[in-house]
Design a protein around this motif. Sequence first.
Motif, short mmCIF file in Angstrom:
data_model
loop_
_atom_site.label_atom_id
_atom_site.label_comp_id
_atom_site.label_asym_id
_atom_site.label_seq_id
_atom_site.Cartn_x
_atom_site.Cartn_y
_atom_site.Cartn_z
N TYR A 268 -0.18 9.60 2.02
CA TYR A 268 0.34 8.27 1.73
C TYR A 268 0.89 7.60 2.99
O TYR A 268 0.70 6.40 3.22
N ALA A 269 1.57 8.39 3.81
CA ALA A 269 2.21 7.84 5.00
C ALA A 269 1.20 7.29 6.01
O ALA A 269 1.55 6.47 6.86
N GLN A 270 -0.06 7.71 5.92
CA GLN A 270 -1.09 7.24 6.85
C GLN A 270 -1.71 5.91 6.41
O GLN A 270 -2.48 5.29 7.15
N ARG A 271 -1.39 5.48 5.21
CA ARG A 271 -2.02 4.29 4.67
C ARG A 271 -1.24 3.02 5.00
O ARG A 271 -0.04 3.06 5.22
N LYS A 272 -1.94 1.91 5.01
CA LYS A 272 -1.31 0.61 5.20
C LYS A 272 -1.46 -0.18 3.91
O LYS A 272 -2.56 -0.51 3.48
N ARG A 273 -0.34 -0.46 3.28
CA ARG A 273 -0.36 -1.17 2.00
C ARG A 273 -0.33 -2.68 2.26
O ARG A 273 0.51 -3.18 2.98
N ARG A 274 -1.27 -3.39 1.63
CA ARG A 274 -1.42 -4.83 1.90
C ARG A 274 -1.02 -5.70 0.70
O ARG A 274 -0.84 -6.89 0.84
N PHE A 275 -0.97 -5.11 -0.49
CA PHE A 275 -0.58 -5.86 -1.69
C PHE A 275 -1.40 -7.15 -1.85
O PHE A 275 -0.87 -8.20 -2.18
N GLY A 276 -2.69 -7.04 -1.59
CA GLY A 276 -3.59 -8.18 -1.75
C GLY A 276 -3.73 -9.03 -0.51
O GLY A 276 -4.57 -9.94 -0.47
N GLY A 277 -2.92 -8.78 0.52
CA GLY A 277 -3.01 -9.56 1.76
C GLY A 277 -4.00 -8.95 2.73
O GLY A 277 -4.68 -7.98 2.43
N VAL A 278 -4.05 -9.51 3.90
CA VAL A 278 -5.00 -9.05 4.92
C VAL A 278 -4.47 -7.80 5.59
O VAL A 278 -3.29 -7.71 5.91
#
Length: 239
Positions: free
Chosen positions: A229-239
């Motif tokens: 999980y820590a390696q991911r980038k969460r965008r919440f629908g954004g770029v």
Amino acid sequence: MAQDNGNRHVPAHVAIVMDGNGRWAQQRGLPRGEGHRSGVGAVREAVRAAVACGVRYLTLYAFSTENWKRPPEEVNGLMQLLVESADTYLQEFIDGGIRVDTIGDTSALPPLVRGAIAQVRKMTREGKKLTLIIALNYGGRPEIVRATRAIAEAVLEGRARPEEIDESMLTQHLYTAGLPDPDLLIRTSGEQRLSNFLLWQLAYTEFYFTPKLWPDFTGADFEAALHDYAQRKRRFGGV
């Protein structure tokens, strides 16, 4: 919302679909109930790992609204296991600062189970390190229907107007009102579906699937999921 814990990005809320107890037992020539009993050990591992890693909320899918379709002996065994586990681990929860709560229609559970749940909730209410949420007789669709009915009643009674209905209002009528949405969903046994779990709340949750059957899931496996999980980038629908 996730939080920073030292140099690691730690999810504030982790949800788990604890799948594979029955297959674990069948692979060993044991009754399915033995798989559920062994799965309790994995729950203990996950709870301890969550506390150690700084997770604030841990939601476990223990019994779904669909699980009533299972053989009566299996359902009865699960209910008895809930009562036994509540008694066995109550002091550990208290000592560990773990607050226990439930989501789902617990009114449909046997009286003995409801009593055990009420006792654990009462005795652990001061816990500050981790909130452990057990989903019992829970289904995501029934939860949304229940919330919708409550809002419709409020409109009919003049306590709300149709134009006031929004995502925030519906969220406030869910079982999880007041809780942050899960940052990470873990599902064991290799299956890759939601199974009617937290359908509203998982809209932007990161998913982590592992082939391990639930009784074999360890604290190290929990930490591995958090590392992924820590390696991911969460965008919440954004770029």
